[in-house]
Design an enzyme around this catalytic site. Structure first.
Site, mmCIF file in Angstrom:
data_model
loop_
_atom_site.group_PDB
_atom_site.id
_atom_site.type_symbol
_atom_site.label_atom_id
_atom_site.label_comp_id
_atom_site.label_asym_id
_atom_site.label_seq_id
_atom_site.Cartn_x
_atom_site.Cartn_y
_atom_site.Cartn_z
ATOM 1 N N HIS A 372 0.806 -1.239 0.000
ATOM 2 C CA HIS A 372 0.000 0.000 0.000
ATOM 3 C C HIS A 372 0.827 1.270 0.000
ATOM 4 C CE1 HIS A 372 -3.975 -1.830 0.835
ATOM 5 N NE2 HIS A 372 -3.243 -2.769 1.404
ATOM 6 N N LYS A 674 -14.727 8.269 -3.500
ATOM 7 C CA LYS A 674 -15.993 8.546 -2.801
ATOM 8 C C LYS A 674 -16.546 9.905 -3.216
ATOM 9 C CE LYS A 674 -14.116 5.827 0.923
ATOM 10 N NZ LYS A 674 -13.289 5.872 2.146
HETATM 11 O O1 73E Z 1 -2.839 5.713 -0.890
HETATM 12 C C1 73E Z 1 -3.350 5.075 0.256
HETATM 13 C C2 73E Z 1 -4.221 3.903 -0.193
HETATM 14 O O2 73E Z 1 -5.355 4.365 -0.882
HETATM 15 C C3 73E Z 1 -2.219 4.564 1.135
HETATM 16 O O3 73E Z 1 -1.466 5.664 1.597
HETATM 17 C C4 73E Z 1 -2.783 3.791 2.317
HETATM 18 O O4 73E Z 1 -3.553 2.690 1.790
HETATM 19 C C5 73E Z 1 -4.672 3.095 1.003
HETATM 20 C C6 73E Z 1 -5.433 1.853 0.591
HETATM 21 O O5 73E Z 1 -4.738 1.135 -0.364
HETATM 22 C C7 73E Z 1 -1.728 3.291 3.232
HETATM 23 N N1 73E Z 1 -1.821 3.183 4.569
HETATM 24 C C8 73E Z 1 -0.670 2.667 5.009
HETATM 25 N N2 73E Z 1 0.103 2.467 3.979
HETATM 26 N N3 73E Z 1 -0.547 2.867 2.862
HETATM 27 C C9 73E Z 1 -0.334 2.353 6.390
HETATM 28 C C10 73E Z 1 0.982 2.093 6.748
HETATM 29 C C11 73E Z 1 1.286 1.808 8.059
HETATM 30 C C12 73E Z 1 0.308 1.762 9.017
HETATM 31 C C13 73E Z 1 -1.002 2.018 8.659
HETATM 32 C C14 73E Z 1 -1.322 2.308 7.353
#
Ligand code: 73E
Length: 827
Positions: A372, A674
């Site tokens: 992610h 959204k």
């Molecule tokens: O771009 C978003 C993405 O839409 C991204 O920053 C987010 O995930 C979303 C869903 O795919 C995300 N969160 C984390 N890493 N990417 C994250 C990292 C560590 C702890 C908690 C969340």
């Protein structure tokens, strides 16, 4: 003794249809009020109504839940397990009522007692077991798996305290504990019979018999119990109900009686406190690694419990684990559960006696890994010492996996620097285990969450692993559930669309396309605009109640809501607001388009710059909103405590959606989807899923500006600085000067010196570099807003063309390409 009689559970077969007419529902609500809550209906308080309604709805869910579980068990279909540290669920009652299609009947039933359904729904606490996009995606995926008929189970942690509550005191963020469980949780069922022991620490015993591979037995020093709590997830039309299983930690011995009896009353509870600490609180850091031991304990705790549960279920229905990968797909939601790869290997080799190679084949075929983020500060890597102390056997296994991978790479001719990039052990930073590499090599499929992000994965963090395993990386663009994010949060628009194009889009949201030609229909445009205006008025009421700020629903509602992070560039948005403020004051005679800039979002408690950005937004809001010279032309609002429920009010009320991250840094975004689904126009960079939104809505209906990902990377290599841009751009210079000279914080004029000097000195986030393009695009949007016909036509096209961004589509792609499970893939 006589044999146990066979007892049919009430709803196990085809559920006996319960009566769903208002009369029956009204009677059952009072029955619950009386016999389950023990309150006379005339004495009932509003929370009693919430509980009574929830219990009536829950009965209907349980029937379907039994039926679904039974059907899945009998079909022997492949199951999907979604492992996630976070599920940002929000409220469940409205979701359940909507998906069971009981909204009208329950509203009617409650009216008989003079109770409003909407009021009741708002009393439910948000289940905030997540930080932001990643956690909310997991919640949308759970709902979509149930709605598309994928037999999915979510596994996560039952945090006692979810994401903190945010208050703003004198402009600054204050974090307060969140206590969603204090009044009990009617949606969860404790399952004492699904309790597992989880070990930590201790040592590994090795037995070596001649001619045989060594046998390893892990003797943990500490043991903790994982107790399951199940929550039903109701799919669309209630056709399938899936399970979200969250683990709670408990001590094996609740109290050490010897210690207690010898007078050490505190010491007697030390163990149980330590055990329960594992699931006490959600780490509030989004896109940032929390490096503490407790976090690694959380990760291993829920991974190990989930794997034991999956294996127990599998062995209840199969003779061995040989066919595990044919019957089970496990998806790792980022690297947070990546230790599962080592743990499954341990279970297969040490506990179930599999030979290493066979175990590795099963493991890899079972796991999929979703990445992610590529932000270096978010990539998980654990100090070897810590890992070894807490999970000694898993550390040995990781070394062995690493040796195999390195051998394979050497055989394929990889050189030293390529091999050190691939290695599961980072030798450069005090020796650490790289969880991204572990998840990658332990999975048969690895995916990014938007097309651009997936390409960047191949070019950056996973470049060498991608070279070694060419077919492993694929893209699965994120989506959002249209039930929560259109039907439930925007009933006005849902009603209008149903009238105009029929109800088909409720079952297949891509049918929203049928509304596309209505962009040319003046009557429809007016009705579409009227729905938007009503949603804006509703948000304005919330803001007036909470902040005593009055807004004009005819102004542009320009909204940026998301976690506060430098790369998301709320700072750029605030600077633009200041520049606009300056221009309105300098040219009061001009025909300015009234604008309301709305912000909301939380900063990680330890993220200093993000907290300064919140402070600045609030300081700027205070000055601008109390300056009579801008009249109603510009307002700035920071709404405290952004959460899922607030998002449900905000998304339908936006004219303009701000998706302005530095290109290349937002993996996907889901707020962008959204907003656009609800008819907001997007101003954004070519980043994350914005790129695909541009392809779907068309370039006339989205407003893209700024540097592209490769240009950002190039500028960063050139150590570009903001100073020269600031000096030659008067609008930017004046705005930045106003901040640095304390115009917005006369009581503490130096407050933003660090924030401002980061612009001058390196402009790492390209705020200066993108300012002019952003400003120009905003002024173009000002003009467009005055031509309401054109604006509304574009807004309609956004709604009509966003169906592809449904999480149903994402889930179908995962099911087909990664899990090989779900409808159409019966095993
Ligand atoms: O771009 C978003 C993405 O839409 C991204 O920053 C987010 O995930 C979303 C869903 O795919 C995300 N969160 C984390 N890493 N990417 C994250 C990292 C560590 C702890 C908690 C969340």
């Amino acid at each position: 003794m006589s044999a146990t009689p066979k007892i049919e559970p009430m709803g196990a077969k085809v559920p006996e249809p319960r009566q769903n007419d208002p009369d029956t529902l009204a009677r059952q609500i009072v029955e619950k009020m009386t016999y389950s809550i023990c309150k006379h209906p005339e004495q009932a308080r509003k929370y009693d109504w919430l509980r009574a309604v929830t219990l009536v709805v829950r009965d209907r869910i349980i029937d379907r839940w039994f039926a679904s579980t039974d059907r899945i068990r009998q079909s022997k279909d492949k199951r999907v397990y979604y492992l996630s540290m976070e599920f940002l669920i929000g409220r469940l009652l409205r979701d359940a009522i909507n998906n069971l299609q009981l909204t009208g009947a329950i509203r009617e039933a409650l009216k008989r007692y003079n109770v409003e359904l909407d009021m009741v729904e708002l009393l439910e606490p948000d289940a905030a077991l997540g930080n932001g996009g990643l956690g909310r995606l997991a919640a949308c995926f759970m709902e979509s798996m149930a709605s598309t008929g994928v037999p999915g189970v979510g596994y996560g942690i039952r945090y006692v305290h979810g994401f903190f509550r945010q208050e703003i005191a004198e402009g600054a963020q204050v974090e307060l504990p969140e206590t969603w469980l204090v009044h009990g949780n009617p949606w969860e069922f404790e399952r004492r019979d699904s309790t597992y022991e989880i070990g930590f620490g201790g040592k590994v015993l090795t037995q070596q018999e001649p001619g045989k591979p060594p046998r390893h037995v892990w003797r943990p020093a500490e043991r903790v119990l994982a107790v399951a709590y199940d929550t039903p997830i109701v799919g669309w039309r209630g056709e399938q109900v899936n399970t979200l299983r969250l683990w709670s930690a408990q001590a094996v011995d609740p109290i050490l009686l010897d210690a207690f009896n010898s007078g050490d009353h505190i010491g007697a509870l030390v163990e149980s406190n330590k055990a329960e600490a594992i699931t006490r609180v959600l780490y509030p850091a989004d896109s940032h690694q929390a490096g503490q031991e407790l976090r690694l304990r959380q990760e291993y705790f829920f991974s190990a419990a989930s794997l034991q549960d999956i294996i127990r279920r599998h062995l209840g229905e199969n003779d061995s684990l040989d066919n595990l990968a044919d019957k089970v797909a496990i998806q790792l939601n980022d690297t947070h559960p990546a230790v599962s790869v080592a743990e499954l290997m341990r279970l297969l080799v040490d506990v179930h006696g599999y030979e290493w190679g066979k175990a590795w084949e099963i493991t890899r075929a079972t796991f999929g890994y979703t990445n992610h983020t590529l932000l270096p500060e978010a990539l998980e890597h654990w100090p070897i010492n810590l890992f070894e102390r807490l999970l000694p056997r898993q550390m040995q296994i990781i070394y062995q996996i690493n040796a195999d991978v390195i051998r394979e790479a050497s055989q394929k001719g990889f050189d030293g620097s390529q091999i050190s990039a691939i290695s599961l052990i980072d030798e450069g930073h005090g020796r650490r285990v790289r969880m991204g590499q572990l998840a990658f090599v332990g999975s048969h499929a690895v995916n990014g969450v938007s097309a651009l992000h997936t390409e960047l994965m191949k070019e950056t963090v996973f470049r060498n692993l991608h070279d070694l395993y060419r077919d492993r990386i694929q893209n699965k663009t994120n989506g959002v559930t249209p039930r929560r994010w259109l039907m439930e949060s925007n009933p006005g628009l849902t009603g209008l669309l149903t009238e105009a194009i029929g109800p088909g889009f409720l079952d297949d949201v891509e049918k929203l396309r049928d509304a596309d030609p209505l962009a040319g229909d003046a009557g429809f445009r007016d009705r579409f605009a009227a729905v938007k205006r009503a949603n804006k008025a509703r948000l304005a009421d919330v803001i007036s109640d909470r902040l005593a700020i009055t807004l004009d629903p005819d102004a542009i509602f320009d909204i940026q809501v998301k976690r506060i992070h430098e790369y998301k560039r709320q700072f750029l948005n605030i600077i633009e607001a200041i520049a606009l403020y300056n221009q309105i004051r300098a040219h009061p005679e001009k025909d300015w388009t009234p604008r309301v800039k709305i912000f909301a979002g939380k900063a990680a408690p330890s993220y200093v710059q993000a907290k300064e950005i919140i402070h600045l937004a609030n300081d700027v809001a205070r000055v601008i909103n109390s300056d009579p010279s801008v009249r109603d032309l510009l307002k700035v609002v920071f709404i405290p405590n952004y959460n899922v429920s607030l998002a449900e009010i905000i998304m339908p009320a936006a004219d303009l959606s701000e998706q302005i991250s530095t290109a290349g840094l937002e993996a996907s975004g889901t707020g962008n989807m959204k907003f656009a689904l609800n008819g907001a126009l997007t101003i954004g960079t070519l980043d994350g899923a914005n790129v695909e939104m541009l392809e779907h809505v068309g370039e006339d209906n989205i407003f893209i500006f700024g540097l592209k990902a490769d240009e950002v990377a190039q500028r960063r290599r050139e150590t570009h600085s903001g100073r020269s841009i600031i000096e030659r751009t008067p609008l930017l210079r004046e705005a930045v000067n106003a901040i640095s000279t304390g115009v917005f914080c006369p009581e503490s004029p130096a407050r933003y010196h660090t924030l401002v000097s980061s612009l001058y000195n390196n402009d790492w986030w390209m705020i200066c570099a993108d300012f002019e393009a952003y400003w120009e695009t905003q002024r173009h949007l000002d003009e467009l807003f005055l031509r309401q016909d054109e604006w509304q036509a574009k807004a309609i096209r956004n709604t009509a063309r966003m169906g592809w961004f449904s999480s149903d589509r994402s889930i179908r792609e995962y099911a087909t390409d990664i899990w090989h499970a779900g409808p159409g893939k019966r095993a």
